[in-house]
Scaffold this motif. Structure first.
Motif, PDB file in Angstrom:
ATOM      1  N   UNK A   1       0.833  -1.188   0.000  1.00 38.81           N
ATOM      2  CA  UNK A   1       0.000   0.000   0.000  1.00 38.81           C
ATOM      3  C   UNK A   1       0.870   1.240   0.000  1.00 38.81           C
ATOM      4  N   UNK A   2       0.723   2.073   1.033  1.00 42.03           N
ATOM      5  CA  UNK A   2       1.528   3.284   1.153  1.00 42.03           C
ATOM      6  C   UNK A   2       2.668   3.126   2.142  1.00 42.03           C
ATOM      7  N   UNK A   3       2.976   1.910   2.545  1.00 37.85           N
ATOM      8  CA  UNK A   3       4.002   1.680   3.548  1.00 37.85           C
ATOM      9  C   UNK A   3       5.151   0.843   2.983  1.00 37.85           C
ATOM     10  N   UNK A   4       6.357   1.253   3.353  1.00 35.97           N
ATOM     11  CA  UNK A   4       7.566   0.551   2.937  1.00 35.97           C
ATOM     12  C   UNK A   4       7.999  -0.371   4.085  1.00 35.97           C
ATOM     13  N   UNK A   5       8.317  -1.615   3.760  1.00 36.43           N
ATOM     14  CA  UNK A   5       8.654  -2.595   4.789  1.00 36.43           C
ATOM     15  C   UNK A   5      10.067  -3.107   4.544  1.00 36.43           C
ATOM     16  N   UNK A   6      10.866  -3.092   5.614  1.00 33.49           N
ATOM     17  CA  UNK A   6      12.234  -3.614   5.574  1.00 33.49           C
ATOM     18  C   UNK A   6      12.382  -4.635   6.694  1.00 33.49           C
ATOM     19  N   UNK A   7      12.897  -5.807   6.358  1.00 34.40           N
ATOM     20  CA  UNK A   7      13.188  -6.825   7.372  1.00 34.40           C
ATOM     21  C   UNK A   7      14.652  -7.216   7.267  1.00 34.40           C
ATOM     22  N   UNK A   8      15.305  -7.321   8.424  1.00 36.60           N
ATOM     23  CA  UNK A   8      16.706  -7.757   8.423  1.00 36.60           C
ATOM     24  C   UNK A   8      17.012  -8.535   9.699  1.00 36.60           C
ATOM     25  N   UNK A   9      18.054  -9.334   9.627  1.00 42.47           N
ATOM     26  CA  UNK A   9      18.495 -10.132  10.768  1.00 42.47           C
ATOM     27  C   UNK A   9      19.542  -9.357  11.553  1.00 42.47           C
ATOM     28  N   UNK A  10      19.207  -9.063  12.804  1.00 38.21           N
ATOM     29  CA  UNK A  10      20.157  -8.378  13.674  1.00 38.21           C
ATOM     30  C   UNK A  10      21.231  -9.344  14.156  1.00 38.21           C
ATOM     31  N   UNK A  11      20.814 -10.581  14.437  1.00 40.47           N
ATOM     32  CA  UNK A  11      21.732 -11.647  14.830  1.00 40.47           C
ATOM     33  C   UNK A  11      21.059 -12.955  14.449  1.00 40.47           C
ATOM     34  N   UNK A  12      21.621 -14.067  14.883  1.00 38.24           N
ATOM     35  CA  UNK A  12      21.062 -15.369  14.520  1.00 38.24           C
ATOM     36  C   UNK A  12      19.652 -15.557  15.047  1.00 38.24           C
ATOM     37  N   UNK A  13      19.326 -14.934  16.169  1.00 41.69           N
ATOM     38  CA  UNK A  13      18.013 -15.158  16.761  1.00 41.69           C
ATOM     39  C   UNK A  13      17.202 -13.868  16.947  1.00 41.69           C
ATOM     40  N   UNK A  14      17.674 -12.764  16.419  1.00 43.94           N
ATOM     41  CA  UNK A  14      16.939 -11.503  16.533  1.00 43.94           C
ATOM     42  C   UNK A  14      16.662 -10.953  15.139  1.00 43.94           C
ATOM     43  N   UNK A  15      15.354 -10.785  14.833  1.00 43.58           N
ATOM     44  CA  UNK A  15      14.923 -10.253  13.549  1.00 43.58           C
ATOM     45  C   UNK A  15      14.241  -8.905  13.782  1.00 43.58           C
ATOM     46  N   UNK A  16      14.445  -7.974  12.848  1.00 39.16           N
ATOM     47  CA  UNK A  16      13.889  -6.631  12.968  1.00 39.16           C
ATOM     48  C   UNK A  16      13.036  -6.339  11.737  1.00 39.16           C
ATOM     49  N   UNK A  17      11.837  -5.796  11.978  1.00 38.02           N
ATOM     50  CA  UNK A  17      10.953  -5.362  10.894  1.00 38.02           C
ATOM     51  C   UNK A  17      10.689  -3.875  11.091  1.00 38.02           C
ATOM     52  N   UNK A  18      10.993  -3.092  10.070  1.00 33.01           N
ATOM     53  CA  UNK A  18      10.759  -1.645  10.120  1.00 33.01           C
ATOM     54  C   UNK A  18       9.723  -1.263   9.069  1.00 33.01           C
ATOM     55  N   UNK A  19       8.820  -0.336   9.445  1.00 32.17           N
ATOM     56  CA  UNK A  19       7.776   0.128   8.538  1.00 32.17           C
ATOM     57  C   UNK A  19       7.904   1.640   8.385  1.00 32.17           C
ATOM     58  N   UNK A  20       7.976   2.097   7.123  1.00 29.10           N
ATOM     59  CA  UNK A  20       8.114   3.515   6.794  1.00 29.10           C
ATOM     60  C   UNK A  20       6.866   3.980   6.047  1.00 29.10           C
ATOM     61  N   UNK A  21       6.609   5.274   6.089  1.00 29.22           N
ATOM     62  CA  UNK A  21       5.533   5.806   5.257  1.00 29.22           C
ATOM     63  C   UNK A  21       6.051   6.061   3.843  1.00 29.22           C
ATOM     64  N   UNK A  22       5.186   6.575   2.995  1.00 26.75           N
ATOM     65  CA  UNK A  22       5.584   6.766   1.593  1.00 26.75           C
ATOM     66  C   UNK A  22       6.669   7.827   1.444  1.00 26.75           C
TER      67      UNK A  22
END
Length: 1016
Positions: A260-281
């Motif tokens: 939609x109008x949101x940008x999504x980024x997912x990355x692995x911080x470490x082997x067991x920690x995952x981060x999901x970031x959501x940005x606006x347009x």
């Protein structure tokens, strides 16, 4: 200016994703779905949330899986898919689901038959990618040898799209599209193409390797990741065609896309920690979610409830965006949290049972070093006094109340007194639940003044029977309700200055209480060891001797019957925490007789463990509920939770008889003879929110509705031949019902089930039975005479003779009795209760006669328990609803079923309890309970009832002949002469007392484990 503004936003994005993160102390809760939930969940390839809210997950070798929050449904090649490889899943304008693989083609999942598009049918070596183009409302295929194809709905086939010739124009991937779907990006082996108005134009050569990239189009720029960097490439009207942006990510990028109008980024911080970031347009960071998970997030979706769904290689997860957690014993969070409280500076304080205290300042958890040097053990509950100081209950060698102004300023008051519970009454006074028989204390001041005369004390002198008071609550009549888990519930009547104690030991129906709360009507909600109970305050008075008459058990089918650790009202919602999670009961719906309950339990994604005693804390400013679980501390943003109020639409998917599935799209079904057991698979066609909030109910013919838990697959068994009608409904949140669906079906009869045939056979059997019965009486009279003669000659062997007499007298052939009962059972099959009673009676007759025919006055404990169960089933139906019984758990009995016991050694005592004990109860439910206690050399059976007792039974002339018990005593005397360890039988009378009246009986039967029943 627009150019500068746009790249200013890009610079902000660079700064955000480049910042190093501090050590994580909190994570968002997740629910993991893996092969443990469904065997096909492995090697996942894609994930989709369709328009109706269903989750679709593609797999590499098991087809595609559909999930509605409650049930999984797997579609594979055996169901008609073109391939078991579901590399990609898309949804078209009609809501149809497309899935498939590159080599074998794609399928449309639609009823009643799937539509397949195989590669061989279109002279295509393989399909590389499929995408739905909303602009042209079509499905577009990228192929290896035929370029682009689109779906023609009228022809129900694929046709080719024109695209320009190029020396290396093989379209490998349909990569990405912009937000309004006016541009598509395609990739060949070395070039990028742009699709505009169904025409494909060559754009540029690929400078870098685009394999395994993620990305999206924003404006005229294509953003993508390459070698763990965020890059951009201008697509049109740009002076330079090369990459213009290079941003390093602080972790390994696993997904980068737009929704939609949101940008999504997912990355692995470490082997067991995952981060999901959501940005606006405009590429401004809106939200960030950090989770603990061992698998990288390869795709992210957002459902209608605002929760995230992430696909990983071997599982998929739901990220609860409104629920955060702090793992006990990690990041300085102490284990065994007993209380949570927020101070006036918005610091959240935690006390633990043995590891001191800590507080959370919004960024990290900080141990209270100075406090922990002096105080380690804290009890439940805490409160904020009028000066903004936090107060905690201290246990251990120096009990009291710890008043904390800051981590370095604190003092202990009320020294030497153990307080288990703290709250405030309606007047704002501080109320303490005390230990060591000190009852309830009400402070005259706030803060508490550490003087002996500061408290109003309600204790033993008022009638208190509880050693410790674990919870206190005030009703609308100023009465104080309180409880203890191991003892029961008490009420302090303020007007009479008297305590009424309702003890568990005095009644089967009084639960133990661990927590209580009042609602806006001043009524009482009680958390117990048997779920949640409700008591209307105006229904109670000091004259009430039976509290169970005003206690109402609340929704055990949804909330369950496990231990409730915490219960509290906030606004118009009752929050309940038990061993399975959190439940939200809407009080308005309860008082309107249409109870609504939201289940935020383990199935929803709650993973905090059993909710600790009285550990709820509500932050009114942030709209957060903090609670302590046995595994984690959980923070729930309750204002972000969306209640699902959509009425479910239920439909029948298929009918299954044995291993054969029958697609159901008609109103009438005829089943072959013998199909007395089959399955009906239903599904809800509109879930809206992916919540585990559905239960299913059904009724057959004219019978009442039956609860079928959360199973959408209904099993029908033991149906007689003939025409039947089954109705099924789905219920959401306990109060929103679907329109019941009906299915009419007929089960054919076998030829031998003809009505007239059975009338003839039945009449013949009755006549034969009567004739044989007369003959048997004559034979038995002769046998009795012979036995009497032998008895006179063999007085010295009285025991053996008695057993022989019993065996021979019981020779009356049970075959005909059993057969005629079976015949009657068939003829009365329309009455299910009578049919089952006859079945149980027939089974007991066969068990007894089989033993007596063999001359065995003993059998296995397994058979004796069957006698008891069958007998009590019959009696319960007879006395319903005035009789109930409790037997040991079958699993606990398993090790002892092999032992021999005297015939009817338990059943006869159950019979006495029914006929001479509980039968005479007035306005009270009779309870008969069997307890098995294993001793080193004995099995000790205890039969306990709450009937009138043996003495009162004699007065009522209801003691009977006691022939069964006397025979059992004679057998015991005979057997004991042949054994070193004796079989014992004795009674305890008047085991209960209520209002000065004694009642109840307890029978003890002790049977040696190694006991010889053979008297030869």
């Amino acid at each position: 200016m627009q150019f500068l503004k746009f790249y200013g936003q890009l610079l902000l994005l660079v700064l955000i994703i480049s910042l190093p993160s501090f050590a994580f102390s909190q994570f968002h809760s997740i629910k993991v779905y893996s092969a443990l939930d469904h065997p096909s969940i492995s090697n996942l390839t894609d994930i989709l949330i369709d328009k109706k809210g269903f989750i679709w997950v593609g797999t590499y070798a098991h087809g595609v899986i559909k999930f509605d929050g409650n049930q999984f449904q797997n579609y594979s090649a055996k169901d008609g898919l073109a391939s078991n490889q579901a590399i990609q899943i898309i949804e078209d304008k009609e809501g149809r689901i497309w899935t498939g693989s590159a080599e074998r083609g794609f399928s449309i999942i639609r009823k009643p038959k799937f539509k397949n598009f195989r590669t061989g049918n279109y002279k295509v070596e393989y399909f590389n990618y499929v995408v739905f183009d909303p602009r042209v409302q079509n499905v577009v295929f990228g192929s290896s040898t035929a370029g682009l194809l689109k779906y023609d709905e009228k022809l129900d086939t694929l046709i080719q799209i024109d695209f320009p010739k190029h020396e290396k124009s093989v379209i490998s991937y349909v990569r990405y599209t912009n937000q309004d779907f006016t541009k598509f990006v395609f990739q060949s082996s070395d070039s990028i193409f742009i699709l505009n108005k169904n025409k494909i134009n060559f754009h540029c050569k690929i400078i870098n390797d685009y394999s395994h990239l993620f990305g999206f189009i924003l404006g005229n720029t294509f953003f993508y990741n390459h070698k763990n960097e965020i890059k951009s490439n201008c697509l049109e009207n740009c002076k330079s065609k090369t990459a213009q942006l290079h941003v390093k990510c602080p972790g390994l990028i696993t997904y980068f896309g737009i929704k939609g109008n949101e940008v999504i980024l997912a990355y692995s911080k470490s082997k067991e920690i995952q981060v999901i970031q959501i940005f606006n347009k405009n590429l401004l960071l809106l939200k960030e979610y950090t989770i603990k998970h061992h698998y990288a997030i390869e795709k992210v979706l957002i459902d209608k409830a605002g929760n995230l769904w992430g696909m990983c290689a071997q599982n998929f997860v739901k990220v609860l965006t409104q629920m955060k957690e702090f793992v006990n014993n990690e990041s300085f969070m102490p284990p065994n949290i007993t209380s949570i409280l927020m101070d006036s500076n918005s610091n959240v304080w935690f006390s633990s049972a043995k590891d001191g205290m800590a507080y959370y300042n919004g960024h990290q958890i900080i141990p209270c070093t100075q406090i922990n040097q002096q105080f380690k053990a804290f009890l439940d509950c805490s409160f904020l006094d009028s000066k903004g100081q936090v107060n905690f209950n201290v246990s251990g060698p120096k009990p009291g109340i710890l008043v904390v102004k800051s981590p370095n300023k604190f003092k202990l008051i009320n020294k030497g007194h153990l307080s288990f519970f703290t709250t405030k009454n309606r007047k704002g006074q501080i109320v303490l639940g005390m230990g060591n028989n000190e009852g309830i204390w009400i402070s005259k001041s706030d803060p508490i003044v550490d003087t002996p005369n500061n408290f109003i004390k309600i204790g033993v002198d008022k009638g208190l029977k509880f050693l410790n008071v674990l919870t206190v609550c005030e009703d609308n009549n100023d009465n104080l309700w309180f409880g203890r888990l191991s003892q029961g519930i008490g009420v302090y009547d303020k007007a009479h200055d008297t305590i009424m104690s309702y003890m568990k030991q005095d009644s089967f129906f009084i639960p133990g209480s661990l927590c209580m709360t009042n609602d806006y009507y001043g009524n009482i909600w009680i958390g117990t060891d048997n779920g949640v109970y409700f008591a209307k305050a105006d229904n109670w008075s000091i004259k009430n001797t039976n509290l169970d008459q005003i206690l109402k058990h609340i929704s055990p089918d949804i909330i369950g019957t496990s231990l409730v650790g915490c219960i509290k009202v906030k606004d118009s919602t009752l929050y309940v925490g038990n061993s399975t999670g959190l439940y939200l009961l809407d009080l308005k719906s309860y008082y309107n007789d249409k109870i609504s309950i939201q289940s935020l339990n383990n199935d929803y994604g709650y993973s905090g463990g059993a909710v600790s005693q009285n550990s709820f804390y509500f932050d009114d400013n942030r709209k957060e509920l903090w609670l302590a679980g046995s595994e984690k501390v959980v923070c729930f943003e309750y204002n972000k939770y969306i209640v699902d109020t959509v009425v479910p639409i239920l439909a029948i998917d298929y009918v299954q008889v044995l291993d054969k599935k029958i697609d159901y799209n008609f109103e009438f079904l005829e089943l072959d003879a013998g199909a007395s057991a089959f399955f009906i698979q239903t599904y809800v066609d509109n879930i809206n929110y992916i919540y585990p909030n559905l239960t299913y109910h059904y009724k057959v013919d004219h019978f009442e509705w039956i609860f079928n838990s959360n199973k959408s697959k209904l099993e029908l068994i033991n149906l007689r031949p003939g025409k039947h009608k089954v109705q099924i409904k789905a219920v959401k949140n306990g109060n929103i019902e679907s329109v019941p669906i009906e299915m009419v079906f007929t089960i054919k009869s076998f030829w031998w089930e003809s009505k007239w045939l059975w009338w003839i056979i039945g009449g013949s059997m009755v006549f034969s039975l009567f004739y044989i019965y007369i003959k048997q009486l004559e034979v038995n009279k002769q046998k009795v005479s012979l036995l009497n003669l032998e008895y006179e000659k063999l007085v010295a062997k009285k025991e053996r003779s008695n057993l022989q007499i019993q065996a021979i007298i019981s020779q009356l052939n049970p075959h005909f009795i059993k057969n005629v009962l079976s015949w009657v059972q068939i003829r009365t099959s329309s009455d299910k209760i009578v049919t089952r009673i006859i079945g149980k009676l027939s089974q007991n007759i066969k068990l007894v006669f089989d033993n007596t025919k063999e001359g065995k006055p003993y059998h296995k404990l397994e058979n004796e328990m069957l006698l008891v169960k069958n007998y009590m089933f019959i009696q319960k139906e007879r006395f319903f609803p005035k009789l109930d019984y409790i037997l040991p758990d079958p699993e606990s009995l398993m090790p002892f079923l092999k032992y021999d016991v005297p015939l009817m050694c338990l059943q006869s005592h159950f019979e006495n309890a029914c006929e001479h004990g509980v039968k005479h109860l007035i306005n009270k439910v009779g309870i008969i309970k069997l307890i098995l206690e294993e001793e080193p050399n004995y099995l000790h059976f205890i039969i306990e009832d709450n009937g009138v007792g043996r003495e009162q039974a004699k007065i009522l002339r209801s003691s009977g002949t006691q022939r069964g018990v006397k025979m059992l005593e004679e057998l015991i005397e005979i057997f004991n002469e042949k054994n070193e360890l004796n079989l014992e039988l004795w009674y305890d009378d008047n085991i209960f007392q209520e209002n000065g009246v004694q009642f109840g009986t307890r029978v003890h039967v002790k049977i040696p484990k190694n006991y010889n029943f053979n008297i030869e």
